[in-house]
Each structure stands twice: as structure tokens, then as C-alpha cells.
Design a protein around this motif. Structure first.
Motif, short mmCIF file in Angstrom:
data_model
loop_
_atom_site.label_atom_id
_atom_site.label_comp_id
_atom_site.label_asym_id
_atom_site.label_seq_id
_atom_site.Cartn_x
_atom_site.Cartn_y
_atom_site.Cartn_z
N LEU A 31 38.31 -42.89 26.16
CA LEU A 31 36.89 -42.66 25.97
C LEU A 31 36.50 -41.24 26.35
O LEU A 31 35.67 -40.60 25.68
N GLY A 32 37.10 -40.74 27.43
CA GLY A 32 36.79 -39.37 27.85
C GLY A 32 37.20 -38.35 26.81
O GLY A 32 36.47 -37.39 26.55
N VAL A 33 38.36 -38.55 26.20
CA VAL A 33 38.83 -37.64 25.15
C VAL A 33 37.94 -37.75 23.92
O VAL A 33 37.58 -36.74 23.29
N LEU A 34 37.57 -38.97 23.55
CA LEU A 34 36.76 -39.18 22.35
C LEU A 34 35.39 -38.52 22.45
O LEU A 34 34.87 -37.98 21.46
N TYR A 35 34.80 -38.56 23.64
CA TYR A 35 33.42 -38.08 23.78
C TYR A 35 33.30 -36.78 24.56
O TYR A 35 32.19 -36.39 24.95
N ALA A 36 34.40 -36.10 24.80
CA ALA A 36 34.37 -34.84 25.54
C ALA A 36 33.47 -33.82 24.83
O ALA A 36 33.62 -33.56 23.64
N GLY A 37 32.53 -33.29 25.57
CA GLY A 37 31.64 -32.27 25.05
C GLY A 37 30.56 -32.76 24.11
O GLY A 37 29.78 -31.96 23.60
N HIS A 38 30.46 -34.05 23.89
CA HIS A 38 29.45 -34.59 22.97
C HIS A 38 28.08 -34.66 23.64
O HIS A 38 27.97 -34.79 24.86
N SER A 39 27.06 -34.64 22.81
CA SER A 39 25.69 -34.78 23.32
C SER A 39 24.89 -35.78 22.49
O SER A 39 23.66 -35.82 22.58
N GLU A 40 25.60 -36.55 21.69
CA GLU A 40 24.97 -37.55 20.84
C GLU A 40 25.68 -38.89 21.01
O GLU A 40 26.85 -38.93 21.39
N PRO A 41 24.99 -40.01 20.71
CA PRO A 41 25.66 -41.31 20.79
C PRO A 41 26.75 -41.44 19.74
O PRO A 41 26.63 -40.90 18.63
N GLY A 42 27.81 -42.14 20.08
CA GLY A 42 28.88 -42.40 19.13
C GLY A 42 28.57 -43.62 18.29
O GLY A 42 27.49 -44.23 18.40
N VAL A 44 29.82 -46.69 18.37
CA VAL A 44 29.61 -47.89 19.19
C VAL A 44 28.25 -47.84 19.87
O VAL A 44 27.54 -48.85 19.95
N ASP A 45 27.89 -46.68 20.37
CA ASP A 45 26.60 -46.52 21.04
C ASP A 45 25.44 -46.83 20.09
O ASP A 45 24.48 -47.51 20.46
N ARG A 46 25.53 -46.31 18.86
CA ARG A 46 24.46 -46.54 17.89
C ARG A 46 24.35 -48.01 17.49
O ARG A 46 23.27 -48.49 17.13
N TRP A 47 25.46 -48.72 17.61
CA TRP A 47 25.45 -50.15 17.29
C TRP A 47 24.86 -50.98 18.42
O TRP A 47 24.14 -51.95 18.19
N VAL A 48 25.13 -50.59 19.68
CA VAL A 48 24.71 -51.38 20.83
C VAL A 48 23.29 -51.03 21.29
O VAL A 48 22.51 -51.92 21.64
N GLN A 49 22.94 -49.75 21.28
CA GLN A 49 21.68 -49.32 21.87
C GLN A 49 20.43 -50.03 21.35
O GLN A 49 19.54 -50.35 22.15
N PRO A 50 20.31 -50.27 20.05
CA PRO A 50 19.09 -50.95 19.57
C PRO A 50 18.84 -52.31 20.22
O PRO A 50 17.69 -52.75 20.30
N ALA A 51 19.89 -52.95 20.71
CA ALA A 51 19.73 -54.28 21.31
C ALA A 51 19.09 -54.22 22.70
O ALA A 51 18.56 -55.22 23.18
N VAL A 52 19.14 -53.05 23.33
CA VAL A 52 18.62 -52.95 24.70
C VAL A 52 17.56 -51.87 24.86
O VAL A 52 16.99 -51.71 25.94
N ASP A 53 17.32 -51.08 23.82
CA ASP A 53 16.30 -50.03 23.90
C ASP A 53 14.89 -50.62 23.98
O ASP A 53 14.65 -51.79 23.67
N ASP A 54 13.97 -49.77 24.38
CA ASP A 54 12.55 -50.12 24.42
C ASP A 54 12.27 -51.34 25.30
O ASP A 54 11.54 -52.26 24.92
N VAL A 55 12.88 -51.37 26.48
CA VAL A 55 12.65 -52.48 27.40
C VAL A 55 11.24 -52.38 27.97
O VAL A 55 10.77 -51.28 28.30
N ARG A 56 10.56 -53.48 28.06
CA ARG A 56 9.16 -53.51 28.51
C ARG A 56 9.01 -54.43 29.72
O ARG A 56 9.89 -55.22 30.02
N PRO A 57 7.85 -54.30 30.41
CA PRO A 57 7.60 -55.18 31.56
C PRO A 57 7.69 -56.65 31.13
O PRO A 57 7.31 -56.98 30.00
#
Length: 226
Positions: A31-42, A44-57
Motif C-alpha cells: 500500500l505504501g508503494v502504491l500510494y507514495a506521493g499521492h494526494s488523491e483517493p485511489g 478502492v478509496d473512491r469505492w468505499v468513501q461514499p458509504a461513510v462520507d457526510d456523517v451527520r448527528p
């Protein structure tokens, strides 16, 4: 576990934990080699993030509470409480593992962040791996190992307790980090795997050092009796 010569890692779990640590180390490196120097979601990240983004009270408050436990004040409180509990149970090796394991895990996560150089929300925010997730998982592993030894759990039950504890606590802290936008999902996975590498290795070193000290003390006692 009753202290003294009782190992931090029950004998029935040593080989299994060694295998888990080896696999986790490979995952951390890959994982470290795959994402070294990156500043954007990969991908897998783009697939998972929508499920947990925008968490509310009220879930945002839950996420913030989880996040606090990984901050210096919250982490220090947990470590002090865990060490005190181990000492009350007369488990000095477990107490040593709490302190050393937490410190080394956080140190390793910090080192990896600078080596990998992945960022989120700006160049100054190093993200891989998640130190919060690594710390929480490390503490869960120590408590699970303590419980396994103290209650004399067998190989299957011990594996279940250790893995389930690491998975549940790591997932909870990881969810909080992604939900609050502090980390990418793959940062969380990297933090989880970092703890799976550090804690078994640290436990082995503590057991080895304590066993050697015990042998030397026993030898000295035998020489005195002569």
C-alpha cells in the motif's frame, strides 16, 4: 495471565500471530508503494468513501469521540488506564507491552507517513498510514492477548478473540477517520496492518527479554545457595 513468567503471547497463538504479522507487513509495504506521493483517493478509496462520507448527528459526535481517543490526551488516558489495569491484575509484561506497543506503533506510523508522503487536504497533511487506527488496534490487540492468556482460552477461541477485537476496534476507529475526512480508507487499512506487525513483534521481544532476565536471576539464586 498472572505476571512473572507468563508470556504476553500465549504459546498456542505464536505461530498464527507470526503469520498474520508477516502478511500485514507485506500489505503495509504494498500500500505504501502504491500510494507514495499521492494526494488523491485511489480506486478502492473512491469505492468505499461514499458509504461513510457526510456523517451527520448523532453519528458525527460518535466519530468525534472516537477520534479524541486517538489524540494525545485521549490516547494517554487509555494507555494509563490499561497499564494500571495490567498492574492491578499483576501482569507486568502486559503493562510493558501496552507502553512499548503503543509507543512503537505510533512511532512506526509517523515514520511511514514521512517515507510514503501521501497527503490529504493539502501538502502538510500526511495521511498514510492512519496513526489513530494503528493506536486503537494496537491497544485492542494487547487487551485481547491479555484476556486470552488470563482466561486460558484455547487456540481457536484465542484466535477468534484476538482477531475480532482488532477488527472491531480498528474498523470503528477507521470509520471515524474516514467519516471525518481525516484519512482515506486505504490509510486506515495501512494503520490496522501496522499494529498487526508491531504488537506481535514487540510482545516477542518483551517475552524474550523477560525470560532471559528470569533465567539469569534463577542462575544467580542457585549459585548463592551453593
Amino acid at each position: 495471565m498472572t505476571g512473572g513468567p507468563t508470556p504476553t503471547v500465549p504459546p498456542q497463538l505464536r505461530a498464527w500471530l507470526g503469520l498474520i504479522a508477516a502478511l500485514a507487513a507485506v500489505a503495509v509495504v504494498v500500500l505504501g508503494v502504491l500510494y507514495a506521493g499521492h494526494s488523491e483517493p485511489g480506486m478502492v478509496d473512491r469505492w468505499v468513501q461514499p458509504a461513510v462520507d457526510d456523517v451527520r448527528p448523532p453519528w458525527r459526535q460518535v466519530a468525534l469521540a472516537m477520534d479524541f481517543l486517538g489524540e494525545p490526551a485521549g490516547a494517554a488516558t487509555l494507555v494509563v488506564a490499561a497499564v494500571a489495569g495490567c498492574l492491578l491484575l499483576r501482569c507486568p509484561r502486559a503493562a510493558a507491552l501496552v507502553m512499548a506497543g503503543a509507543g512503537i506503533t505510533l512511532g512506526m506510523a509517523t515514520l511511514l507517513k514521512h517515507l510514503v508522503g501521501r497527503t490529504i487536504h493539502g501538502d502538510g497533511n500526511l495521511s498514510y498510514p492512519s496513526g489513530h487506527t494503528a493506536f486503537a488496534t494496537a491497544l485492542a490487540l494487547v487487551v485481547a492477548l491479555l484476556a486470552t492468556g488470563r482466561f486460558g482460552l484455547g487456540r481457536t477461541a484465542g484466535r477468534l478473540v484476538v482477531f475480532a477485537s482488532a477488527l472491531v476496534v480498528g474498523a470503528a476507529m477507521g470509520w471515524a477517520q474516514v467519516a471525518l475526512g481525516a484519512h482515506y480508507p486505504t490509510d486506515v487499512l495501512g494503520g490496522w496492518c501496522t499494529a498487526l506487525v508491531v504488537i506481535p513483534a514487540t510482545a516477542w521481544l518483551i517475552d524474550r527479554a523477560a525470560d532471559r532476565l528470569g533465567d539469569r536471576t534463577a542462575d544467580a539464586g542457585r549459585r548463592e545457595r551453593r
